[in-house]
Motif scaffolding. Structure first.
Motif, mmCIF file in Angstrom:
data_model
loop_
_atom_site.group_PDB
_atom_site.id
_atom_site.type_symbol
_atom_site.label_atom_id
_atom_site.label_comp_id
_atom_site.label_asym_id
_atom_site.label_seq_id
_atom_site.Cartn_x
_atom_site.Cartn_y
_atom_site.Cartn_z
ATOM 1 N N MET A 30 12.786 -55.844 -77.196
ATOM 2 C CA MET A 30 11.821 -55.152 -76.368
ATOM 3 C C MET A 30 10.521 -55.937 -76.376
ATOM 4 N N LYS A 31 9.994 -56.151 -75.215
ATOM 5 C CA LYS A 31 8.757 -56.923 -75.085
ATOM 6 C C LYS A 31 7.547 -56.032 -75.318
ATOM 7 N N THR A 32 6.662 -56.521 -76.137
ATOM 8 C CA THR A 32 5.343 -55.913 -76.258
ATOM 9 C C THR A 32 4.395 -56.901 -75.598
ATOM 10 N N THR A 33 3.251 -56.410 -75.162
ATOM 11 C CA THR A 33 2.306 -57.318 -74.511
ATOM 12 C C THR A 33 1.530 -58.095 -75.574
ATOM 13 N N PRO A 34 1.036 -59.277 -75.214
ATOM 14 C CA PRO A 34 0.207 -60.037 -76.168
ATOM 15 C C PRO A 34 -1.016 -59.229 -76.615
ATOM 16 N N GLU A 35 -1.567 -58.430 -75.718
ATOM 17 C CA GLU A 35 -2.729 -57.597 -76.067
ATOM 18 C C GLU A 35 -2.348 -56.563 -77.120
ATOM 19 N N ALA A 38 14.897 -54.957 -94.991
ATOM 20 C CA ALA A 38 13.977 -54.392 -93.988
ATOM 21 C C ALA A 38 14.611 -54.360 -92.597
ATOM 22 N N HIS A 39 15.480 -55.328 -92.323
ATOM 23 C CA HIS A 39 16.127 -55.362 -91.005
ATOM 24 C C HIS A 39 17.026 -54.148 -90.759
ATOM 25 N N TYR A 56 8.898 -47.557 -79.051
ATOM 26 C CA TYR A 56 9.563 -48.862 -79.144
ATOM 27 C C TYR A 56 10.780 -48.768 -80.051
ATOM 28 N N ARG A 57 11.864 -49.390 -79.662
ATOM 29 C CA ARG A 57 13.038 -49.491 -80.530
ATOM 30 C C ARG A 57 12.750 -50.642 -81.493
ATOM 31 N N VAL A 58 12.612 -50.319 -82.770
ATOM 32 C CA VAL A 58 12.161 -51.274 -83.793
ATOM 33 C C VAL A 58 12.973 -52.570 -83.778
ATOM 34 N N GLU A 59 14.286 -52.432 -83.740
ATOM 35 C CA GLU A 59 15.130 -53.621 -83.848
ATOM 36 C C GLU A 59 15.034 -54.540 -82.636
ATOM 37 N N GLU A 60 14.419 -54.077 -81.541
ATOM 38 C CA GLU A 60 14.295 -54.903 -80.337
ATOM 39 C C GLU A 60 12.916 -55.539 -80.168
ATOM 40 N N VAL A 89 4.991 -54.048 -88.818
ATOM 41 C CA VAL A 89 4.127 -52.866 -88.806
ATOM 42 C C VAL A 89 4.935 -51.646 -88.378
ATOM 43 N N ARG A 90 5.796 -51.814 -87.405
ATOM 44 C CA ARG A 90 6.634 -50.699 -86.943
ATOM 45 C C ARG A 90 7.687 -50.312 -87.983
ATOM 46 N N TYR A 91 8.149 -51.266 -88.795
ATOM 47 C CA TYR A 91 9.020 -50.918 -89.925
ATOM 48 C C TYR A 91 8.281 -49.917 -90.820
ATOM 49 N N LEU A 92 7.034 -50.258 -91.140
ATOM 50 C CA LEU A 92 6.234 -49.399 -92.007
ATOM 51 C C LEU A 92 6.026 -48.034 -91.361
ATOM 52 N N ASP A 93 5.682 -48.011 -90.079
ATOM 53 C CA ASP A 93 5.484 -46.741 -89.367
ATOM 54 C C ASP A 93 6.757 -45.891 -89.414
ATOM 55 N N LYS A 94 7.890 -46.527 -89.207
ATOM 56 C CA LYS A 94 9.174 -45.824 -89.191
ATOM 57 C C LYS A 94 9.495 -45.240 -90.559
#
Length: 121
Positions: free
Chosen positions: A1-6, A75-76, A85-89, A98-103
């Motif tokens: 899954m694409k996140t923006t550079p911003e 962690a994976h 966001y789907r973490v693994e993507e 950071v999203r691992y930690l949030d999850k």
């Protein structure tokens, strides 16, 4: 899954100290403890309580926080959707961490058993 550079830059520059109190509030509101939160953070990052406090005191950004971490080899295995966001993507490595930690914090707050949160291979 694409996140923006911003989006990635915003996460990289956010301080762990600014988010940490929210993690505590979230887990305690659901009947979990600060000690359990630290257990989850330690599992993911390898930081002990002393190192965690140092990073909070120096207002380390998530970029600095994770650059000093020794990520758990499992962690994976943290998967699922967090913040839309789907973490693994997630492609950006720091954003993914950071999203691992949030999850993990989310799972703790939802009452998931610690042995399920701390994934074993």
């Amino acid at each position: 899954m694409k996140t923006t550079p911003e989006h990635d830059a915003k996460i990289a520059n956010m301080t762990f100290a600014s988010v940490y109190p929210h993690y505590i509030t979230k887990v305690e509101r659901k009947g979990r403890t600060k000690e359990e939160l630290h257990q989850v953070i330690t599992w993911l990052t390898g930081f002990d309580d002393k190192k965690l406090q140092e990073l909070i005191d120096e207002k380390a950004t998530f970029e600095a926080f994770f650059s000093q971490a020794t990520l758990n080899p499992n962690a994976h295995l943290v998967t699922g959707v967090i913040c839309g966001y789907r973490v693994e993507e997630i492609e950006n490595p720091l954003t993914k961490q950071v999203r691992y930690l949030d999850k993990l914090v989310d799972e703790l707050a939802k009452g998931r058993k610690m042995e399920k949160i701390l994934r074993q291979a």
